[in-house]
Design a protein around this motif. Structure first.
Motif, PDB file in Angstrom:
ATOM      1  N   GLU A 201       0.861  -1.190   0.000  1.00 31.48           N
ATOM      2  CA  GLU A 201       0.000   0.000   0.000  1.00 31.48           C
ATOM      3  C   GLU A 201       0.893   1.234   0.000  1.00 31.48           C
ATOM      4  O   GLU A 201       1.982   1.217   0.581  1.00 31.48           O
ATOM      5  N   PRO A 202       0.447   2.312  -0.629  1.00 31.54           N
ATOM      6  CA  PRO A 202       1.235   3.556  -0.577  1.00 31.54           C
ATOM      7  C   PRO A 202       1.340   4.043   0.869  1.00 31.54           C
ATOM      8  O   PRO A 202       0.426   3.867   1.664  1.00 31.54           O
TER       9      PRO A 202
ATOM     10  N   ASP B 265      -4.405   0.967  -9.152  1.00 38.16           N
ATOM     11  CA  ASP B 265      -4.080  -0.447  -8.946  1.00 38.16           C
ATOM     12  C   ASP B 265      -4.983  -1.335  -9.800  1.00 38.16           C
ATOM     13  O   ASP B 265      -4.506  -2.241 -10.490  1.00 38.16           O
TER      14      ASP B 265
ATOM     15  N   TRP C  18      -6.049   5.159  -4.513  1.00 33.84           N
ATOM     16  CA  TRP C  18      -5.018   4.242  -4.986  1.00 33.84           C
ATOM     17  C   TRP C  18      -5.651   3.058  -5.712  1.00 33.84           C
ATOM     18  O   TRP C  18      -5.130   2.568  -6.717  1.00 33.84           O
TER      19      TRP C  18
ATOM     20  N   TRP D 133       1.556   8.833  -5.503  1.00 31.41           N
ATOM     21  CA  TRP D 133       1.643   7.878  -4.389  1.00 31.41           C
ATOM     22  C   TRP D 133       3.095   7.473  -4.200  1.00 31.41           C
ATOM     23  O   TRP D 133       3.807   7.192  -5.151  1.00 31.41           O
TER      24      TRP D 133
ATOM     25  N   ALA E 226       0.040   9.770  -0.091  1.00 34.33           N
ATOM     26  CA  ALA E 226      -0.672  10.189  -1.299  1.00 34.33           C
ATOM     27  C   ALA E 226      -0.731  11.709  -1.289  1.00 34.33           C
ATOM     28  O   ALA E 226      -1.110  12.315  -0.290  1.00 34.33           O
TER      29      ALA E 226
ATOM     30  N   THR F 153       1.838  -4.951  -6.734  1.00 35.80           N
ATOM     31  CA  THR F 153       2.387  -3.591  -6.758  1.00 35.80           C
ATOM     32  C   THR F 153       3.795  -3.533  -7.333  1.00 35.80           C
ATOM     33  O   THR F 153       4.571  -2.638  -7.022  1.00 35.80           O
TER      34      THR F 153
END
Length: 174
Positions: free
Chosen positions: A5-6, A26, A22, A170, A9, A63
């Motif tokens: 996960e970022p 994605d 996000w 991000w 942001a 990711t």
């Protein structure tokens, strides 16, 4: 989603649109890649500092972006000298630019996993000797074997081209 996960942001929009989620970037990446209908571009740096761009077919998984290259191709030689690179693609409703570092993948489990994804998309890649072989590839790819690279994303930019509009950056943990 099983990827990272970022950690940050940042809304880059100048027209009062909220930051993009996000999940939008994605999901667009996951839905579009790999596909022969999607052209993406890998940006690398030549040893003398000049930029280089090459079209690549890519896989989005957890990711990370995966792509192939002949070991003799300019992009592979550039990455051997400097792993910093960019990846740019226009997707359904969002343009994406990723920045990070690419490294060669030799792990057999990962090679088999990515080969299976390419096979589902219509490219009959097989793992042989730490790389891919197939009866065909892109016209500019050169002969097999094709090495697999993983672009570990540090920063990803998304600019929406459909509603809801917006632009977001991000950042990810290394």
């Amino acid at each position: 989603m099983t990827g990272r996960e970022p950690v940050e942001a940042t809304n880059l929009d100048r027209y009062d649109h909220p930051a993009l989620l996000w999940s939008r970037a994605d999901e667009a990446l996951g839905a579009a890649m790999p596909s022969p209908a999607v052209t993406a571009f890998l940006g690398t740096v030549r040893p003398d500092g000049r930029p280089c761009s090459a079209g690549v077919g890519a896989v989005w998984l957890d990711t990370d972006l995966y792509f192939t290259s002949s070991p003799d191709a300019r992009k592979a030689r550039n990455l051997a000298a400097n792993p910093a690179c960019t990846f740019s693609v226009r997707l359904e409703g969002i343009d994406v630019v990723a920045e990070g570092e690419a490294t060669r993948v030799t792990d057999q489990d990962t090679l088999r996993r990515i080969a299976a994804i390419y096979q589902e998309a219509g490219w009959p890649a097989k793992v042989e000797g730490g790389a891919f072989t197939a009866p065909f590839s892109a016209p500019s790819a050169g002969p097999p074997p094709w090495q697999l690279y993983r672009l570990r994303i540090a920063t990803l930019f998304g600019v929406a081209t459909a509603e809801p509009y917006g632009a977001t950056r991000w950042r990810f943990e290394p």
